[in-house]
Design a protein around this motif. Structure first.
Motif, PDB file in Angstrom:
ATOM      1  N   ARG A  72      50.720  41.679  17.227  1.00  0.00           N
ATOM      2  CA  ARG A  72      49.678  41.468  16.218  1.00  0.00           C
ATOM      3  C   ARG A  72      48.505  40.638  16.737  1.00  0.00           C
ATOM      4  NH1 ARG A  72      52.165  40.346  10.254  1.00  0.00           N
ATOM      5  NH2 ARG A  72      50.509  41.764   9.639  1.00  0.00           N
ATOM      6  N   TYR A  73      47.390  40.813  16.069  1.00  0.00           N
ATOM      7  CA  TYR A  73      46.187  39.970  16.266  1.00  0.00           C
ATOM      8  C   TYR A  73      45.678  39.958  17.696  1.00  0.00           C
ATOM      9  CZ  TYR A  73      48.464  38.243  12.072  1.00  0.00           C
ATOM     10  OH  TYR A  73      49.114  38.152  10.882  1.00  0.00           O
ATOM     11  N   PHE A  74      45.710  41.135  18.344  1.00  0.00           N
ATOM     12  CA  PHE A  74      45.188  41.213  19.704  1.00  0.00           C
ATOM     13  C   PHE A  74      43.675  41.264  19.597  1.00  0.00           C
ATOM     14  CE2 PHE A  74      45.255  43.960  23.813  1.00  0.00           C
ATOM     15  CZ  PHE A  74      44.950  42.838  24.565  1.00  0.00           C
ATOM     16  N   ILE A  75      43.019  40.206  20.048  1.00  0.00           N
ATOM     17  CA  ILE A  75      41.563  40.147  19.899  1.00  0.00           C
ATOM     18  C   ILE A  75      40.958  39.369  21.059  1.00  0.00           C
ATOM     19  CG2 ILE A  75      41.509  37.997  18.513  1.00  0.00           C
ATOM     20  CD1 ILE A  75      39.417  39.597  16.701  1.00  0.00           C
ATOM     21  N   LEU A  76      39.778  39.813  21.490  1.00  0.00           N
ATOM     22  CA  LEU A  76      39.040  39.119  22.543  1.00  0.00           C
ATOM     23  C   LEU A  76      37.557  39.212  22.219  1.00  0.00           C
ATOM     24  CD1 LEU A  76      40.324  40.122  26.120  1.00  0.00           C
ATOM     25  CD2 LEU A  76      40.189  37.809  25.178  1.00  0.00           C
ATOM     26  N   GLU A  77      36.869  38.095  22.361  1.00  0.00           N
ATOM     27  CA  GLU A  77      35.415  38.110  22.211  1.00  0.00           C
ATOM     28  C   GLU A  77      34.837  39.099  23.219  1.00  0.00           C
ATOM     29  OE1 GLU A  77      33.339  36.612  20.197  1.00  0.00           O
ATOM     30  OE2 GLU A  77      33.997  34.567  19.741  1.00  0.00           O
ATOM     31  N   LYS A  78      33.770  39.765  22.820  1.00  0.00           N
ATOM     32  CA  LYS A  78      33.175  40.825  23.636  1.00  0.00           C
ATOM     33  C   LYS A  78      32.932  40.413  25.086  1.00  0.00           C
ATOM     34  CE  LYS A  78      30.597  44.745  22.187  1.00  0.00           C
ATOM     35  NZ  LYS A  78      29.976  45.267  20.975  1.00  0.00           N
ATOM     36  N   LYS A  79      32.366  39.232  25.292  1.00  0.00           N
ATOM     37  CA  LYS A  79      31.975  38.891  26.662  1.00  0.00           C
ATOM     38  C   LYS A  79      33.150  38.561  27.576  1.00  0.00           C
ATOM     39  CE  LYS A  79      30.649  34.056  25.743  1.00  0.00           C
ATOM     40  NZ  LYS A  79      29.531  33.137  25.709  1.00  0.00           N
ATOM     41  N   TYR A  80      34.359  38.509  26.991  1.00  0.00           N
ATOM     42  CA  TYR A  80      35.535  38.249  27.829  1.00  0.00           C
ATOM     43  C   TYR A  80      36.373  39.506  28.029  1.00  0.00           C
ATOM     44  CZ  TYR A  80      34.055  33.506  27.163  1.00  0.00           C
ATOM     45  OH  TYR A  80      33.297  32.364  27.152  1.00  0.00           O
ATOM     46  N   ARG A  81      35.810  40.659  27.616  1.00  0.00           N
ATOM     47  CA  ARG A  81      36.515  41.921  27.825  1.00  0.00           C
ATOM     48  C   ARG A  81      36.115  42.518  29.162  1.00  0.00           C
ATOM     49  NH1 ARG A  81      34.878  44.151  21.879  1.00  0.00           N
ATOM     50  NH2 ARG A  81      35.549  42.270  20.794  1.00  0.00           N
ATOM     51  N   GLY A  82      36.964  43.408  29.672  1.00  0.00           N
ATOM     52  CA  GLY A  82      36.620  44.127  30.895  1.00  0.00           C
ATOM     53  C   GLY A  82      36.820  43.331  32.165  1.00  0.00           C
ATOM     54  N   MET A  83      37.511  42.183  32.064  1.00  0.00           N
ATOM     55  CA  MET A  83      37.761  41.379  33.265  1.00  0.00           C
ATOM     56  C   MET A  83      39.255  41.250  33.537  1.00  0.00           C
ATOM     57  SD  MET A  83      36.733  37.543  31.792  1.00  0.00           S
ATOM     58  CE  MET A  83      34.974  37.803  31.649  1.00  0.00           C
ATOM     59  N   GLY A  84      40.042  42.092  32.860  1.00  0.00           N
ATOM     60  CA  GLY A  84      41.473  42.064  33.125  1.00  0.00           C
ATOM     61  C   GLY A  84      42.292  41.136  32.240  1.00  0.00           C
ATOM     62  N   LEU A  85      41.605  40.414  31.347  1.00  0.00           N
ATOM     63  CA  LEU A  85      42.321  39.479  30.466  1.00  0.00           C
ATOM     64  C   LEU A  85      43.258  40.202  29.499  1.00  0.00           C
ATOM     65  CD1 LEU A  85      39.861  36.692  29.219  1.00  0.00           C
ATOM     66  CD2 LEU A  85      42.154  36.346  30.159  1.00  0.00           C
ATOM     67  N   GLY A  86      42.773  41.288  28.912  1.00  0.00           N
ATOM     68  CA  GLY A  86      43.592  42.038  27.966  1.00  0.00           C
ATOM     69  C   GLY A  86      44.842  42.576  28.633  1.00  0.00           C
ATOM     70  N   LYS A  87      44.662  43.075  29.847  1.00  0.00           N
ATOM     71  CA  LYS A  87      45.787  43.621  30.596  1.00  0.00           C
ATOM     72  C   LYS A  87      46.800  42.515  30.912  1.00  0.00           C
ATOM     73  CE  LYS A  87      46.626  46.293  34.734  1.00  0.00           C
ATOM     74  NZ  LYS A  87      46.107  46.249  36.075  1.00  0.00           N
ATOM     75  N   LYS A  88      46.302  41.357  31.287  1.00  0.00           N
ATOM     76  CA  LYS A  88      47.181  40.218  31.593  1.00  0.00           C
ATOM     77  C   LYS A  88      47.972  39.811  30.345  1.00  0.00           C
ATOM     78  CE  LYS A  88      46.795  35.290  32.847  1.00  0.00           C
ATOM     79  NZ  LYS A  88      47.956  35.188  33.766  1.00  0.00           N
TER      80      LYS A  88
END
Length: 166
Positions: free
Chosen positions: A86-102
């Motif tokens: 649940r509640y998987f969220i990331l501010e736009k400027k922190y996307r695309g750098m592998g954080l979500g995958k981690k």
């Protein structure tokens, strides 16, 4: 990563629940036009999570940049040895750098470590990057319904993770 100090912590602190609701309310309004009912729904469900929070079975991932919450994810235990993402969220400027995958990898690692039998998550149409990440980690769509729950027409989708029998 730029010059922002990004950290991930796994314990809830005072103020976190309100921050998670605020992040969802703002980001989903800005990016998807969701009305305030969505933020209220997040608040209600965060209370539900908090009331049954068990640190031996549940885990939170609080992503902070320079001390401010910029992302969040949690695993909560459900009946029949199921886990909910649940509640998987990331501010736009922190996307695309592998954080979500981690975050997803750590979620799966904890899920396996705790021996859950299956997992599920609900998401909505229009969140393609998140959905492709879920699918990469083995989640499969099992159903979808049309909804106007949050003031915009969309599909609410249920994804399940079934671990292969070893």
């Amino acid at each position: 990563m730029g010059d922002h100090q990004i950290t991930i912590r796994n314990e809830l602190k005072a103020g976190d629940l309100g921050q998670v609701a605020a992040l969802h309310g703002r980001i989903y309004f800005e990016e998807h036009g969701f009305e305030m009912g969505f933020e209220a729904y997040v608040m209600e469900s965060l209370l539900e999570f908090y009331r049954q929070y068990d640190s031996s079975r549940d885990k939170v991932w609080v992503v902070e940049a320079d001390g401010e919450m910029v992302g969040f994810l949690l695993l909560m235990h459900r009946q029949d040895e199921q886990a909910q993402l649940r509640y998987f969220i990331l501010e736009k400027k922190y996307r695309g750098m592998g954080l979500g995958k981690k975050l997803m990898q750590e979620w799966i690692d904890f899920y396996k470590e705790k021996g859950y039998k299956g997992a599920f998550l609900y998401t909505t149409s229009g969140l393609d990057p998140a959905v492709s990440l879920y699918e990469r980690f083995g989640f499969k769509k099992v159903s979808q319904i049309k909804s106007r729950n949050f003031g915009v027409p969309l599909l609410e989708m249920l994804y399940q993770l079934k671990m292969e029998k070893a």
